[in-house]
Design a protein around this motif. Structure first.
Motif, short mmCIF file in Angstrom:
data_model
loop_
_atom_site.label_atom_id
_atom_site.label_comp_id
_atom_site.label_asym_id
_atom_site.label_seq_id
_atom_site.Cartn_x
_atom_site.Cartn_y
_atom_site.Cartn_z
N ILE A 146 49.46 25.25 25.71
CA ILE A 146 48.40 24.10 24.22
C ILE A 146 47.51 24.26 24.80
CG2 ILE A 146 50.31 22.08 25.35
CD1 ILE A 146 48.88 21.20 27.80
N GLY A 147 46.70 25.31 25.51
CA GLY A 147 45.83 25.83 26.31
C GLY A 147 45.34 26.82 27.08
N TYR A 148 44.04 26.76 27.27
CA TYR A 148 43.80 28.43 28.40
C TYR A 148 42.39 28.16 29.09
CZ TYR A 148 41.96 30.97 24.69
OH TYR A 148 41.01 31.50 23.49
N GLU A 149 42.24 29.02 29.72
CA GLU A 149 40.55 28.97 30.10
C GLU A 149 40.86 30.71 30.75
OE1 GLU A 149 37.79 27.67 33.96
OE2 GLU A 149 39.33 26.16 33.84
N GLN A 150 39.29 31.22 30.29
CA GLN A 150 39.35 32.80 30.50
C GLN A 150 37.67 33.21 30.97
OE1 GLN A 150 39.16 34.76 26.51
NE2 GLN A 150 39.58 36.57 27.58
N SER A 151 38.67 33.95 32.43
CA SER A 151 37.24 34.85 32.07
C SER A 151 36.86 35.92 32.12
CB SER A 151 36.71 34.29 34.10
OG SER A 151 37.16 33.41 34.48
N TYR A 152 36.14 36.70 32.13
CA TYR A 152 36.16 38.13 31.58
C TYR A 152 35.08 38.92 32.54
CZ TYR A 152 36.44 42.25 28.60
OH TYR A 152 36.97 43.62 27.89
N TYR A 153 35.86 40.18 32.57
CA TYR A 153 35.10 40.93 33.67
C TYR A 153 35.06 42.53 33.45
CZ TYR A 153 36.21 37.61 36.92
OH TYR A 153 36.57 35.96 37.89
N GLU A 154 34.42 43.50 33.52
CA GLU A 154 34.38 44.42 33.22
C GLU A 154 34.21 45.95 34.33
OE1 GLU A 154 30.27 45.44 31.56
OE2 GLU A 154 31.21 44.86 29.51
N PHE A 155 35.40 46.94 34.91
CA PHE A 155 35.13 47.47 35.25
C PHE A 155 35.03 48.65 35.71
CE2 PHE A 155 38.81 43.69 34.97
CZ PHE A 155 38.70 44.07 36.35
N GLU A 156 34.26 49.42 36.88
CA GLU A 156 34.43 50.20 37.09
C GLU A 156 34.40 51.18 38.13
OE1 GLU A 156 29.81 51.96 37.34
OE2 GLU A 156 29.07 50.32 36.75
N GLU A 157 34.86 52.60 38.65
CA GLU A 157 35.51 53.44 40.06
C GLU A 157 33.73 53.35 40.46
OE1 GLU A 157 37.14 57.14 38.26
OE2 GLU A 157 39.03 55.62 39.06
N LEU A 158 34.28 53.29 41.79
CA LEU A 158 32.92 53.59 42.76
C LEU A 158 32.29 55.01 42.45
CD1 LEU A 158 33.47 51.53 45.98
CD2 LEU A 158 31.42 51.08 44.18
N ASP A 159 30.58 55.21 42.80
CA ASP A 159 30.39 56.62 42.87
C ASP A 159 30.81 57.05 44.99
OD1 ASP A 159 28.99 56.52 40.94
OD2 ASP A 159 27.43 55.69 41.59
N GLY A 160 31.25 58.50 44.50
CA GLY A 160 32.02 58.90 45.43
C GLY A 160 32.69 60.08 45.32
N ARG A 161 33.50 60.84 46.40
CA ARG A 161 34.28 61.87 45.87
C ARG A 161 35.72 60.70 45.87
NH1 ARG A 161 37.17 63.40 50.07
NH2 ARG A 161 36.84 62.01 52.06
#
Length: 258
Positions: free
Chosen positions: A171-186
């Motif tokens: 009957i409905g929803y609540e949404q958030s959105y995230y962007e992801f990336e890998e941490l720098d380093g080896r």
């Protein structure tokens, strides 16, 4: 130029290079053989203890990093391409709240297919979300986003919550959105799924005659966001009987979550 000396230098150089490459090949083969022997030994231990593995053991890359995510405020532009059979509202925090004009029906026989169709039609970037948990008391289903097709479990936040009525209609929803990336380093070496089971064996968290019903690779955050940023560690999620364990794929530490 003394061609004889030059030729001798070249010959010696090539001999040294060949010896080095041969040594590298032997080292690589030895490491691979040790890895195969180790994994065979783990499997033998499980067999001797009569441990049943119902799930297929996933094969993941053996190198990886920690991951960070940052919340991205959703805008009217993001909502514009969604199905029109819903009333949408944007919050000050950049979330979308949807109320469907007509309930979206689901059936027990085709539920997961119908859910996927709903996500791709009604939810912004809906194909990036994966099932997490359903609370029958509140009628809420919680879903998490994915990074590189693996579930990223956020700390104390639910990126997508679907609301169901008593007839199991959305009957409905609540949404958030995230962007992801890998941490720098080896990149760091990561445990294989069998190695994760070995960690649990050594900690006596897998015992004789038990059943391992699932083992999945994902990313987990255990701390509140700092400045809107969350840090995720690569983890193996292993279900042994009624207990669920997280094995850190880099550090080998274990957390029990149920």
């Amino acid at each position: 130029m003394d061609w004889s000396k030059t030729k001798t230098i070249f010959i010696v150089t090539f001999l040294i290079l060949n010896l080095f490459l041969t040594w590298q090949l032997v080292e690589t083969n030895s490491a691979n053989q040790i890895s195969v022997i180790t994994e065979a030994t783990i499997q033998e231990r499980l067999n001797q203890m009569n441990v049943t593995i119902e799930a297929e053991l996933p094969e993941e890359e053996l190198l990886g990093r920690h991951v960070i995510s940052k919340k991205v405020p959703l805008t009217e532009e993001a909502a514009a391409g969604l199905a029109e059979q819903q009333s949408l509202r944007l919050t000050e925090g950049g979330e979308i709240i949807s109320e469907l004009l007509e309930p979206y029906p689901t059936t027990s026989e085709q539920f997961w297919t119908e859910l996927q169709t709903f996500l791709t039609t009604y939810v912004y970037q809906g194909d990036e979300y994966r099932y997490g948990h359903f609370d029958p008391e509140t009628g809420q289903m919680k879903l998490y986003q994915t990074f590189k097709d693996k579930t990223a479990y956020t700390f104390d936040e639910d990126p997508l919550v679907l609301w169901f009525d008593e007839s199991q209609q959305i009957i409905g929803y609540e949404q958030s959105y995230y962007e992801f990336e890998e941490l720098d380093g080896r990149e760091r070496e990561m445990l294989s799924s069998l190695k994760a089971l070995e960690v649990l064996l050594n900690d006596q968290l897998i015992r004789a005659n038990q059943t391992i019903s699932s083992i999945e690779f994902g990313y987990y955050s255990f701390f509140s966001p700092q400045g809107g940023v969350q840090v995720f560690a690569p983890m193996w999620r292993v279900m042994v009987e009624d207990e669920t364990y997280l094995v850190n794929a880099i550090e080998g530490s274990v957390q029990q979550i149920t």
